[in-house]
Design a protein around this motif. Structure first.
Motif, PDB file in Angstrom:
ATOM      1  N   VAL B  32      30.072  13.239 -36.898  1.00  0.00           N
ATOM      2  CA  VAL B  32      30.901  12.310 -37.662  1.00  0.00           C
ATOM      3  C   VAL B  32      32.239  12.979 -37.952  1.00  0.00           C
ATOM      4  O   VAL B  32      32.295  14.167 -38.292  1.00  0.00           O
ATOM      5  CB  VAL B  32      30.197  11.923 -38.984  1.00  0.00           C
ATOM      6  CG1 VAL B  32      31.165  11.231 -39.916  1.00  0.00           C
ATOM      7  CG2 VAL B  32      29.002  11.020 -38.713  1.00  0.00           C
ATOM      8  N   TYR B  49      31.627  16.745 -39.106  1.00  0.00           N
ATOM      9  CA  TYR B  49      30.262  17.231 -39.311  1.00  0.00           C
ATOM     10  C   TYR B  49      29.463  17.011 -38.032  1.00  0.00           C
ATOM     11  O   TYR B  49      29.693  16.053 -37.307  1.00  0.00           O
ATOM     12  CB  TYR B  49      29.583  16.497 -40.468  1.00  0.00           C
ATOM     13  CG  TYR B  49      29.969  17.074 -41.790  1.00  0.00           C
ATOM     14  CD1 TYR B  49      31.165  16.703 -42.399  1.00  0.00           C
ATOM     15  CD2 TYR B  49      29.175  18.018 -42.428  1.00  0.00           C
ATOM     16  CE1 TYR B  49      31.543  17.251 -43.604  1.00  0.00           C
ATOM     17  CE2 TYR B  49      29.545  18.577 -43.637  1.00  0.00           C
ATOM     18  CZ  TYR B  49      30.732  18.192 -44.220  1.00  0.00           C
ATOM     19  OH  TYR B  49      31.122  18.741 -45.417  1.00  0.00           O
ATOM     20  N   GLN B  67      30.162  15.235 -46.860  1.00  0.00           N
ATOM     21  CA  GLN B  67      28.876  15.776 -46.455  1.00  0.00           C
ATOM     22  C   GLN B  67      28.222  14.806 -45.482  1.00  0.00           C
ATOM     23  O   GLN B  67      28.557  13.617 -45.448  1.00  0.00           O
ATOM     24  CB  GLN B  67      27.974  16.043 -47.650  1.00  0.00           C
ATOM     25  CG  GLN B  67      27.781  14.893 -48.596  1.00  0.00           C
ATOM     26  CD  GLN B  67      26.953  15.298 -49.822  1.00  0.00           C
ATOM     27  OE1 GLN B  67      26.049  16.135 -49.738  1.00  0.00           O
ATOM     28  NE2 GLN B  67      27.252  14.720 -50.949  1.00  0.00           N
ATOM     29  N   GLN B  68      27.294  15.350 -44.709  1.00  0.00           N
ATOM     30  CA  GLN B  68      26.499  14.533 -43.799  1.00  0.00           C
ATOM     31  C   GLN B  68      25.039  14.741 -44.170  1.00  0.00           C
ATOM     32  O   GLN B  68      24.573  15.876 -44.276  1.00  0.00           O
ATOM     33  CB  GLN B  68      26.750  14.907 -42.340  1.00  0.00           C
ATOM     34  CG  GLN B  68      26.047  13.978 -41.355  1.00  0.00           C
ATOM     35  CD  GLN B  68      26.316  14.342 -39.902  1.00  0.00           C
ATOM     36  OE1 GLN B  68      26.568  15.496 -39.567  1.00  0.00           O
ATOM     37  NE2 GLN B  68      26.250  13.361 -39.014  1.00  0.00           N
ATOM     38  N   LEU B  72      21.990  11.300 -41.072  1.00  0.00           N
ATOM     39  CA  LEU B  72      23.261  11.392 -40.348  1.00  0.00           C
ATOM     40  C   LEU B  72      24.392  10.544 -40.920  1.00  0.00           C
ATOM     41  O   LEU B  72      25.515  10.632 -40.414  1.00  0.00           O
ATOM     42  CB  LEU B  72      23.077  11.093 -38.849  1.00  0.00           C
ATOM     43  CG  LEU B  72      22.105  12.038 -38.136  1.00  0.00           C
ATOM     44  CD1 LEU B  72      21.941  11.626 -36.683  1.00  0.00           C
ATOM     45  CD2 LEU B  72      22.568  13.478 -38.224  1.00  0.00           C
ATOM     46  N   HIS B  73      24.131   9.768 -41.957  1.00  0.00           N
ATOM     47  CA  HIS B  73      25.266   9.084 -42.546  1.00  0.00           C
ATOM     48  C   HIS B  73      26.116  10.109 -43.301  1.00  0.00           C
ATOM     49  O   HIS B  73      25.646  11.214 -43.638  1.00  0.00           O
ATOM     50  CB  HIS B  73      24.827   7.907 -43.437  1.00  0.00           C
ATOM     51  CG  HIS B  73      24.598   8.252 -44.877  1.00  0.00           C
ATOM     52  ND1 HIS B  73      23.382   8.670 -45.371  1.00  0.00           N
ATOM     53  CD2 HIS B  73      25.456   8.216 -45.938  1.00  0.00           C
ATOM     54  CE1 HIS B  73      23.489   8.881 -46.676  1.00  0.00           C
ATOM     55  NE2 HIS B  73      24.725   8.616 -47.042  1.00  0.00           N
ATOM     56  N   SER B  74      27.347   9.749 -43.527  1.00  0.00           N
ATOM     57  CA  SER B  74      28.266  10.692 -44.146  1.00  0.00           C
ATOM     58  C   SER B  74      29.000  10.035 -45.305  1.00  0.00           C
ATOM     59  O   SER B  74      29.172   8.809 -45.330  1.00  0.00           O
ATOM     60  CB  SER B  74      29.282  11.179 -43.106  1.00  0.00           C
ATOM     61  OG  SER B  74      30.229  12.059 -43.687  1.00  0.00           O
ATOM     62  N   CYS B  91      36.194   6.574 -40.267  1.00  0.00           N
ATOM     63  CA  CYS B  91      35.117   7.437 -39.833  1.00  0.00           C
ATOM     64  C   CYS B  91      34.931   7.173 -38.340  1.00  0.00           C
ATOM     65  O   CYS B  91      35.094   6.030 -37.877  1.00  0.00           O
ATOM     66  CB  CYS B  91      33.874   7.065 -40.621  1.00  0.00           C
ATOM     67  SG  CYS B  91      32.339   7.611 -39.934  1.00  0.00           S
ATOM     68  N   SER B  93      32.359   8.439 -34.847  1.00  0.00           N
ATOM     69  CA  SER B  93      31.185   9.218 -34.461  1.00  0.00           C
ATOM     70  C   SER B  93      31.185   9.458 -32.954  1.00  0.00           C
ATOM     71  O   SER B  93      31.832   8.732 -32.193  1.00  0.00           O
ATOM     72  CB  SER B  93      29.884   8.538 -34.894  1.00  0.00           C
ATOM     73  OG  SER B  93      29.565   7.417 -34.095  1.00  0.00           O
TER      74      SER B  93
END
Lengths: 113, 113
Positions: B32, B49, B67-68, B72-74, B91, B93
């Motif tokens: 991400v 991340y 943070q992640q 896996l979401h951030s 964002c 990915s």
């Protein structure tokens, strides 16, 4: 800081004409990507060209890359009103240990019906 | 639709406040990235991340953190907000976090009054 610089900053053409946008960058790259952004919305990935490639096609899009001149161009053929958007080139710098995109300031394309 | 989701779409808050922006990457993507788009600075990389670990940092202010999570979401946390933090926050990915295409979400428009 900006790695890529697009030229022109703005471009206005008639529907059906071709649009050419140029991008110059400063350091060695791993790959270069072109994105489109409709006003205030998300970025849409158009095409990725790697440093060992010279030309790539995707539908009405043609991208060239000249690593000796540190430049790339995006050609949109037979433009349509729906192509009206901002176009950004983005580079992935080689050897940096990370793969973030560094964007130029974009070319604002207006296609007049 | 890129498959990357961001919430909220719009956020209006006052100076000095703290906000959290959320991003869900495309299914299967491990990396991400967060970017900020403002009128004066253009599109700037903030932080990356990969599979829960910070991989790269860009022009991210100390007042900002991210943070992640294991799913896996951030989240991007912005604190002590200033007028100049008003911007679009994107964002993106990618599968491996390396030399591949980044897929962008629709963005969160932050307005600090």
């Amino acid at each position: 800081s900006q790695q890529g610089e697009e030229d022109p900053q703005a471009l206005s053409i008639q529907e059906g004409e071709n649009a050419t946008m140029n991008c110059s960058y400063k350091t060695s790259i791993n790959n270069l990507q072109w994105y489109r952004q409709n006003s205030g919305r998300g970025l849409v990935h158009l095409i990725l060209i790697r440093s060992n490639e010279r030309e790539k096609h995707s539908g009405r899009l043609r991208v060239t890359l000249d690593t000796s001149k540190k430049s790339s161009s995006l050609l949109i053929t037979a433009s349509r009103a729906a192509d009206t958007a901002s176009y950004f080139c983005a580079t992935v710098i080689s050897g940096a240990g990370s793969y973030q995109l560094t964007f130029g300031k974009g070319t604002k394309l207006s296609v007049i019906p | 639709d890129s498959g990357v989701t961001q919430t909220p779409k719009h956020l209006i808050t006052a100076t000095g406040q703290r906000v959290t922006l959320r991003c869900s990457p495309r299914s299967g993507d491990l990396s991400v990235y967060w970017y900020q788009q403002s009128l004066d600075q253009g599109l700037q990389f903030l932080i990356q991340y990969y599979n829960g670990e910070e991989r790269a940092k860009g022009n991210i202010l100390e007042r900002f953190s991210a943070q992640q999570f294991p799913d896996l979401h951030s989240e991007l946390n912005l604190s002590s907000l200033e007028l100049g933090d008003s911007a679009l926050y994107f964002c993106a990915s990618s599968p491996t976090g390396e030399r591949d295409t980044q897929y962008f979400g629709p963005g969160t428009r932050l307005t600090v009054l």
